[in-house]
Scaffold this active site. Structure first.
Site, short mmCIF file in Angstrom:
data_model
loop_
_atom_site.label_atom_id
_atom_site.label_comp_id
_atom_site.label_asym_id
_atom_site.label_seq_id
_atom_site.Cartn_x
_atom_site.Cartn_y
_atom_site.Cartn_z
N LYS A 150 0.84 -1.20 0.00
CA LYS A 150 0.00 0.00 0.00
C LYS A 150 0.88 1.25 0.00
O LYS A 150 0.69 2.17 -0.82
CB LYS A 150 -0.90 0.00 1.23
CG LYS A 150 -1.81 1.21 1.34
CD LYS A 150 -2.44 1.33 2.73
CE LYS A 150 -3.57 0.37 2.96
NZ LYS A 150 -4.85 0.84 2.39
N ARG A 168 -2.79 3.11 8.57
CA ARG A 168 -3.17 1.85 7.94
C ARG A 168 -1.96 0.93 7.85
O ARG A 168 -0.87 1.38 7.55
CB ARG A 168 -3.68 2.10 6.51
CG ARG A 168 -5.00 2.81 6.43
CD ARG A 168 -5.32 3.13 4.97
NE ARG A 168 -6.12 4.33 4.87
CZ ARG A 168 -7.45 4.31 4.67
NH1 ARG A 168 -8.09 3.17 4.51
NH2 ARG A 168 -8.12 5.45 4.60
N GLY A 194 -7.63 -7.07 4.60
CA GLY A 194 -8.50 -7.17 5.77
C GLY A 194 -7.89 -7.89 6.95
O GLY A 194 -8.53 -8.08 7.97
N MET A 207 -5.10 -7.08 8.67
CA MET A 207 -4.49 -6.27 9.72
C MET A 207 -5.32 -5.01 9.93
O MET A 207 -6.33 -4.80 9.28
CB MET A 207 -3.06 -5.97 9.35
CG MET A 207 -2.20 -7.23 9.45
SD MET A 207 -0.52 -6.93 8.99
CE MET A 207 -0.73 -6.27 7.36
N ARG A 229 -3.55 -1.03 -6.20
CA ARG A 229 -2.79 -2.27 -6.07
C ARG A 229 -3.19 -3.19 -7.20
O ARG A 229 -4.21 -2.99 -7.85
CB ARG A 229 -3.04 -2.93 -4.71
CG ARG A 229 -4.49 -3.27 -4.46
CD ARG A 229 -4.70 -3.85 -3.07
NE ARG A 229 -6.12 -4.07 -2.81
CZ ARG A 229 -6.63 -4.38 -1.63
NH1 ARG A 229 -5.83 -4.52 -0.59
NH2 ARG A 229 -7.93 -4.56 -1.47
N HIS A 268 -15.57 -8.81 1.49
CA HIS A 268 -14.58 -9.77 1.96
C HIS A 268 -14.77 -11.14 1.32
O HIS A 268 -13.84 -11.74 0.79
CB HIS A 268 -14.67 -9.90 3.49
CG HIS A 268 -13.73 -10.90 4.06
ND1 HIS A 268 -14.07 -12.21 4.31
CD2 HIS A 268 -12.42 -10.79 4.38
CE1 HIS A 268 -13.03 -12.86 4.79
NE2 HIS A 268 -12.00 -12.02 4.86
N GLU A 290 11.35 -46.60 -12.05
CA GLU A 290 10.54 -46.37 -10.85
C GLU A 290 11.17 -47.01 -9.62
O GLU A 290 10.56 -47.08 -8.56
CB GLU A 290 9.11 -46.88 -11.05
CG GLU A 290 9.02 -48.29 -11.58
CD GLU A 290 7.58 -48.71 -11.92
OE1 GLU A 290 6.64 -48.18 -11.33
OE2 GLU A 290 7.43 -49.61 -12.79
N SER A 326 10.46 -43.80 -18.83
CA SER A 326 9.41 -42.97 -18.27
C SER A 326 9.53 -43.07 -16.76
O SER A 326 9.43 -44.16 -16.19
CB SER A 326 8.04 -43.46 -18.73
OG SER A 326 7.03 -42.66 -18.17
N GLY A 374 8.51 -43.31 -13.29
CA GLY A 374 7.31 -43.59 -12.52
C GLY A 374 7.54 -43.06 -11.12
O GLY A 374 7.94 -43.78 -10.23
N CYS A 430 5.70 -40.11 -15.85
CA CYS A 430 4.28 -40.47 -15.91
C CYS A 430 3.67 -40.66 -14.54
O CYS A 430 2.56 -41.09 -14.39
CB CYS A 430 4.07 -41.71 -16.76
SG CYS A 430 4.83 -43.17 -16.03
N TYR A 440 9.35 -35.02 -22.09
CA TYR A 440 7.92 -34.73 -21.96
C TYR A 440 7.45 -35.08 -20.55
O TYR A 440 8.14 -35.78 -19.80
CB TYR A 440 7.11 -35.52 -22.99
CG TYR A 440 7.10 -37.00 -22.74
CD1 TYR A 440 6.17 -37.57 -21.88
CD2 TYR A 440 8.06 -37.83 -23.33
CE1 TYR A 440 6.20 -38.92 -21.61
CE2 TYR A 440 8.08 -39.18 -23.07
CZ TYR A 440 7.15 -39.72 -22.20
OH TYR A 440 7.17 -41.06 -21.93
#
Lengths: 882, 882
Positions: free
Chosen positions: A27, A97, A106, A108, A341, A457, A747, A766, A768, A833, A853
């Site tokens: 702020k 503030r 809201g 504080m 803001r 709020h 894996e 891949s 796992g 995967c 990928y």
């Protein structure tokens, strides 16, 4: 030189700017920035977050240099405003503030109208020629101070006001007179005296320091701590305190106060969007106590002011290059800006604004990608009520946060949490929400409030959480005591009744309405097009059925990364053959049972390969231990024995012989395929027959066979030989050539560590990461609940490693596995995967370690596309720094 | 130039030498070497292993150049000997013997007396003036050839001899006359004709090539393949064929044949040790058909020959620097050496000889370490019959291979295997053993034979296997048909009766006699002293009780590497308090139950720390999942509930709530200590109170607390804080300082990978390679039997990774964990406490990757000390090469 604790702003010049957000809070920094931009901002100064830190590190003391710096800044305001703080005749009033580096709306405290006392209220009355205004201001100060600094619940002050209104037979605050307010000030002060044994301070400086310290203290109030926990905000940022000249929207009909977004924060439309209240102070709008006017009306009522506001809106958007959430006050026909803001917005709005701003050339595509979050994409894929369903809403409120949600009605935050924890989805229904409701809102599927506007709020917080929310639904009437609400048509909805809310329309329905996912707005597709241009990672999907594959392909999946075959065996028409296969005592019997499964598997594969025509489809051979396919209870075993025509004792023995102490580490994956090569053979045959038939139909199937749970290269080699042999046989039989690959799941830690050896034979890996997480941590996913929450609570683990990839441990194996594998076979195709494949943090890691990928569930594919692009953009940001 | 397939030796000069063992085979190479040393060796030549390889790679053809080379070599023999191969009047006779690069005693074939036929037998008869001898030779050739080359079972020829003896009313071969043998030759030839339709070849060259090819073929006979499998001998070494002039020990009373060891192969004593038979051919001694005379008798009977033999013995030992196993023949007063090879010996002999040769300065200490195997050490620790037990032997034979063994009597190799496989320990009892019995011998606890000497098949093989063995036990009488044997005192022992044999004394007892371990010979201690001087790795022990600790310390353990505490809780007086602790619902109740356990734990630790006074003792905090301490069956649960005075349903629920899908990956290890810090606290208190009390008694306890199953540094930190806090409290309370460390098991892949982080807090690591193997492979130790054997059979895994550390996978984590840990904390103490800590191959790896110590079960401590030294010696040998 003394440390600078105070930064002044006013009269077109400020000592700070927007970059000093850590020091001045959000702020404060923006007040300085706006001042420097020539925007009318009431003068004031910011006490730094450093001062707050000092306060906490020195037992609630303030730095000694702070007081003289505050006095000096205050006299600069006084000379600019021509008023004097504490002057009984011409008093300068200020607000204090809070404002942390990260927005905590809201959470504080704020105190307004500081500088008023029993004397200066009279001065203000004369000065403004408005005694009602003066006493309205004073009562606000006394009650706020009484609450925030002196600790008396807000409600007790409200109760006194309600009493007064009751006495006077009126319902609105605005109907109370100067006399009424003066009388209430007396009652407020008496309340303070009764509760605390202390007087409301008449010394403005005592008021000021009380307020500043209260703001500092509010950093550590319960709800602020809660909020930081939920949003992962560090504890050591601290808050700044902004001391600013008061301007008044409540000085008559030529005054007003309002809040606005520079664009529509719900839809993202480029329309000025806000609300204001004439003759009111700011918190009246935010609190949702009176329902405000739409901003468009200001154009009619105060056209010059509106025009000025529109210019400021443009200025701020071009300056900040983002949607702004502003607060303004009009005091006797003069416009003041009190805050700007970054505007909180819905996922839909965020995506639309990002794409629009690219088109407006405010930002580039990479910036758009930077701004859109995976959660945005996920939300847009959230369900909305099926447009084909005809249903009459029982009520209609403001569409505060889009998405449809269904749940049982509850009326308190506590109940929301309780019901949700035991597995009941709930809709939290409140008159209005307050920061105390955060936990319940988090647990609820959606939020419905009777009062409040689009910036109340409930609305702001729900949008932040991505929860469907309907606010200001004034045609329901909530009775907390009876735990029910009544609609305007007289229908009663009780606690536990199921309702559906539509946060995109504001409609409320009884019952559970069918939902669909949309994600069809053009900007959704557009942002993913940007992502596709930027990302390096491919995105595949985990799909076991043609239906899933179809959805995923529509969402942009570039292939199937994991097609599990075991689910296919659980179907009722197949489980019998599967069980015959399992209880077979000889390879011949086993082959006979497998022969029954072959045509079914082939049909499965044919459909999936067809849907994914031209894209690679990774099919994993049978993975789970065989006992998963057999019943466990005595009764079921007997039944099955009868069905299969065998001795129940024999079957019982078989079940027992297959039982395992640690099935996760048991006889499964390729260990099955090696023990019973005929299973792998049948599956390979089904795949290649399916592919050959499609090929003959002119299609382009690209099967990739994946061998699970490999720990050693020799296991893979063994299974690959089976697959290659069958492939050759089938292709010769059909007379066609199929392009295919054989690869493996990585894996197990050993597979990652010896991936150089495995890569000699495997064309793709891949990861796992589900199982890899289990073995790397030694965590059984099925048992980990016994201590995982405690671990996260105690900070032993930062998050659940089954949800977000554990970068330092499991990730290290992914890194090692990829590096060693690619060293041996540079064109090795490497993906992931596990469920981490759809999780943004994990995707960023996959990008970083050079995977080719990720593969994830169909509905996560768009998220993964975005996350993959974000990984590129973030990497570039980082390398910019260095 | 044509390839050299044939290497000649004779007349003091040989074309080969001992280094050409791969080319010439062990037997051949040593014949060449002995020839070059000037030792009297009948001339001959070796056909290389390369020729045998050619034979296998070319469908049983011999290389074309081989035939001329053989003819040439043969004529060199002819001219040396003054005889001619195939000459009817003055025939040269030769033997053809197999000889692989690695000794495979009795596994492959030999044919003697080649060159005889119907004509030359008469020539030989005249030449030797000994028709009986000539026909004895001829009948041996015909039966051997008939068996080895033409495939007729040996027994069929034996049967004909038995018939003849029966006819003549005699029992000994020696009682048969020239006529008898001539008659038998006719019968043998008829047998060959009947069985094969072929004639015994009269052409000596045809005989020779038949014999050579038969020797080549014998490389791949069933028992040879079996032998290679058991002993891990590669399949592609192949055998050489040695063609050598026959010399005859059966030319009358001035002739003899014998075998000997240059030292006692059973005890290692430096005494010449052997046997001979007058007027016999070599195989008569080896086959154990006649019981031979001890070599000492030769000193009386042929003193000059004996002296010559003694000189050769010294020459060979000084040359080969090791005990030699020799064969000799005395032909009409002239000594010929037919073989020398490294003598097989017992473990005891191997150790004694190694130490003695160090003292004799034949070898150095490192060479001694190189020669002694971990199996030797292990065998010396094998049980012998408790010397305090008074028992009368029922029979006494020759002490062929030391060690005591108890088992049920079986009479065939097949039964031995069958019974042993179902878990019954057996003693294999045979008239004599043959290579067909290998499998049964391997499975038996011990071997007892009625016939044969110290160098009989049974004796040699049993020593090689390290099995207790008694041979030549002539006062038992075996009846295979009745499945029993009868002792000279008339006692009948039947199949299945339990006997105990003592291979060190030759005694046979009825029943299971108590046994003790010796390992007390001075040379055992001496070799370990050498090892201690050489090794870099420390050796600790895994011990849970004071008794184990005491044994280990006596065996040279330098500390405790793993003291498990959970076993302590299973004792009857403790399990109740343990269960109270588990079912406690609050930390207070839990602490109350733990308080009962504290004094017991303290006493445990006090005793162990006392036994290990001055040495480090690593104590692991509670590791197993709590459900292991609770009953599982309904009935037991009810009983326990009654005992504890609680509702059975509550207990049932507790049991259910603790159940796990994969206990191995469940709520155990430090996860328990973090969930219930009061457990760790109690254990730490028990440790430090024990230590403090000992310290006050003037002892020097060195406790090291080990936190199990750490996956993340923060887990360790959490537990270390508990331990440190308690340590401080207790030490203050007692007013003494205890030197202690806190460290962790590295038994999860993640711990190894993030060991740099863990080492920031941990002072030591101990690799728990049992669990690390489970998680790295994803193998559940309890379930792996379902496929592990198949994996080893198919060559997918080279060995059981739970027995010998998997170097490439699990070992890689050990390497990474050590490297990363020591990088952060150079003085980090790193050890291994899995069962691999006592396994030589694994110990070599631990040495290589720079661990500080290994820890193993008490009885493996000496093995580990040796293996650690061997690792150093082997490393040096390797670096010598480069």
């Amino acid at each position: 030189m003394a440390k600078k604790w105070v930064y002044f702003f006013g009269d077109g010049k400020a000592e700070g700017n927007a970059k000093l957000v850590n020091l001045l809070g959000g702020k404060g920094a923006n007040l300085h920035e706006m001042t420097n931009l020539g925007i009318p901002v009431p003068p004031g100064f910011t006490i730094t977050t450093e001062a707050c830190r000092y306060f906490y590190e020195n037992d609630g003391k303030i730095p000694p240099e702070l007081e003289p710096q505050v006095r000096e800044a205050m006299s600069r305001i006084e000379s600019l405003m021509g008023r004097k703080f504490g002057d009984p005749n011409n008093p300068l009033l200020v607000s204090v503030r809070s404002g942390a580096p990260v927005s905590m709306p809201g959470m504080m405290d704020t105190i307004l109208n500081l500088g008023l006392n029993d004397e200066s209220v009279e001065g203000l009355s004369k000065l403004t020629n408005n005694p009602r205004f003066a006493y309205d201001c004073y009562r606000r100060l006394v009650s706020m101070y009484g609450n925030v600094v002196m600790g008396i619940p807000h409600e007790e002050f409200e109760k006194l006001i309600e009493q007064k209104k009751h006495e006077k037979g009126v319902t609105q605050d605005i109907e109370l007179t100067a006399e009424d307010w003066r009388d209430l000030v007396g009652k407020f002060k008496q309340l303070i005296r009764d509760r605390t044994g202390k007087e409301f301070p008449q010394d403005p400086w005592e008021q000021l320091w009380g307020a500043i310290k209260a703001v500092f203290k509010s950093w550590n109030n319960r709800r602020a701590i809660e909020y930081r926990k939920i949003h992962g905000i560090p504890e050591d940022l601290y808050t700044a305190a902004n001391v600013q000249t008061m301007v008044f929207g409540n000085l008559g009909e030529d005054s007003a106060t309002g809040v606005a977004f520079t664009r529509n924060p719900a839809t993202g439309d480029k329309t000025f969007y806000g609300e204001y209240l004439r003759n009111a102070q700011g918190e009246d709008v935010v609190a949702g106590i009176r329902t405000p006017e739409p901003i468009d009306k200001l154009k009619e009522e105060m056209p010059t002011i509106y025009e000025e506001l529109m210019k400021i809106r443009d200025l701020l958007e071009h300056h900040y290059k983002d949607i702004q959430d502003i607060e303004f006050t009009i005091e006797r026909g003069k416009l003041y800006m009190l805050q700007t803001r970054r505007g909180k917005r819905t996922a839909l709005a965020n995506v639309k604004i990002a794409v629009d701003m690219v088109k407006e050339r405010l930002i580039d595509e990479k910036e758009a990608i930077r701004r859109v979050t995976p959660e945005d994409i996920e939300q847009l894929m959230h369900p909305v009520i099926d447009p084909n369903v005809k249903a009459e809403p029982i009520a209609k409120g403001l569409p505060a946060s889009p998405g449809a949600a269904t749940g049982k009605v509850v009326f308190t935050s506590e109940e929301a949490a309780e019901w949700a924890d035991r597995g009941d989805p709930v809709i939290l229904v409140r008159l209005e929400t307050s920061p105390e409701d955060i936990v319940g809102m988090k647990k609820a599927e959606g939020i419905l409030t009777q009062r409040g506007g689009m910036t109340s709020h409930a609305a702001v917080v729900a949008r932040g959480m991505g929860k469907p929310c309907v606010v200001g639904c004034e045609n329901i009437n909530i009775n907390y005591d009876k735990k029910e609400f009544v609609t305007s048509t007289g229908m009663t909805v009780r606690e536990g009744d199921v309702i559906t809310i539509d946060g995109a329309t504001g409609n409320v329905y009884v019952g559970d309405l069918p939902k669909v996912r949309l994600a069809t707005v053009p900007e959704f597709q557009e942002i993913l097009r940007y992502a596709d241009k930027i990302r390096r990672l491919g995105v595949r999907t985990n799909a076991d059925t043609p239906e899933q594959a179809k959805v995923a392909r529509e969402f942009g999946a570039e292939g199937i990364g994991l097609c599990r075959t075991e689910h296919m065996f659980f179907a009722e028409d197949r489980i019998k053959a599967m069980r015959e296969m399992i209880i077979a005592e000889t390879p011949e019997d086993r082959k006979k049972a497998l022969a029954k499964l072959l045509p079914m598997q082939k049909e499965d594969f044919k459909q999936i390969l067809d849907v994914m025509d031209g894209l690679p489809v990774i099919i994993r051979t049978l993975d789970p231990p065989l006992h998963e396919f057999l019943p466990k209870e005595q009764e079921q075993i007997e039944e099955l024995a009868k069905e299969l025509g065998i001795d129940p004792d024999v079957l019982q023995k078989k079940v027992e012989s297959l039982a395992e102490f640690n099935p996760m580490l048991g006889h499964r994956g390729c260990r099955l395929g090696i023990t019973y090569p005929e299973i792998t053979e049948m599956q390979a045959r089904a795949i290649f027959e399916a592919a050959c038939e499609l090929k003959k139909e002119g299609k382009n199937p690209i099967p990739e066979i994946m061998i699970p749970l490999v720990a050693d290269a020799k296991e893979f080699k063994h299974q690959r030989e089976v697959v290659d042999r069958v492939a050759k046989e089938v292709m010769e039989q059909y007379g066609v050539e199929i392009e295919y690959k054989v690869g493996t799941m990585i894996e197990l830690p050993r597979a990652a560590l010896t991936s150089d050896e495995i890569a000699k034979y495997a064309e793709f890996f891949s990861f796992g990461t589900n199982d890899l997480t289990q073995t790397t941590f030694g965590f059984s996913r099925d048992d980990v609940a016994k201590f995982l929450n405690l671990y996260i609570e105690k900070g032993i683990l930062p998050y659940d490693p089954f949800q977000s990839l554990d970068v330092v441990g499991v990730g290290e194996l992914v890194r090692i596995g990829t590096e060693r594998g690619k060293k041996v076979r540079p064109d090795l195709e490497v993906g992931i995967c596990g469920e981490h494949g759809g999780e943004p943090r994990s995707i960023a890691f996959c990008h970083k370690v050079g995977l080719d990928y990720v593969s994830c569930s169909p509905y996560r594919v768009p998220v993964a596309r975005l996350a993959a692009a974000k990984a590129v953009v973030e990497e570039e940001s980082k390398s910019d720094i260095h």
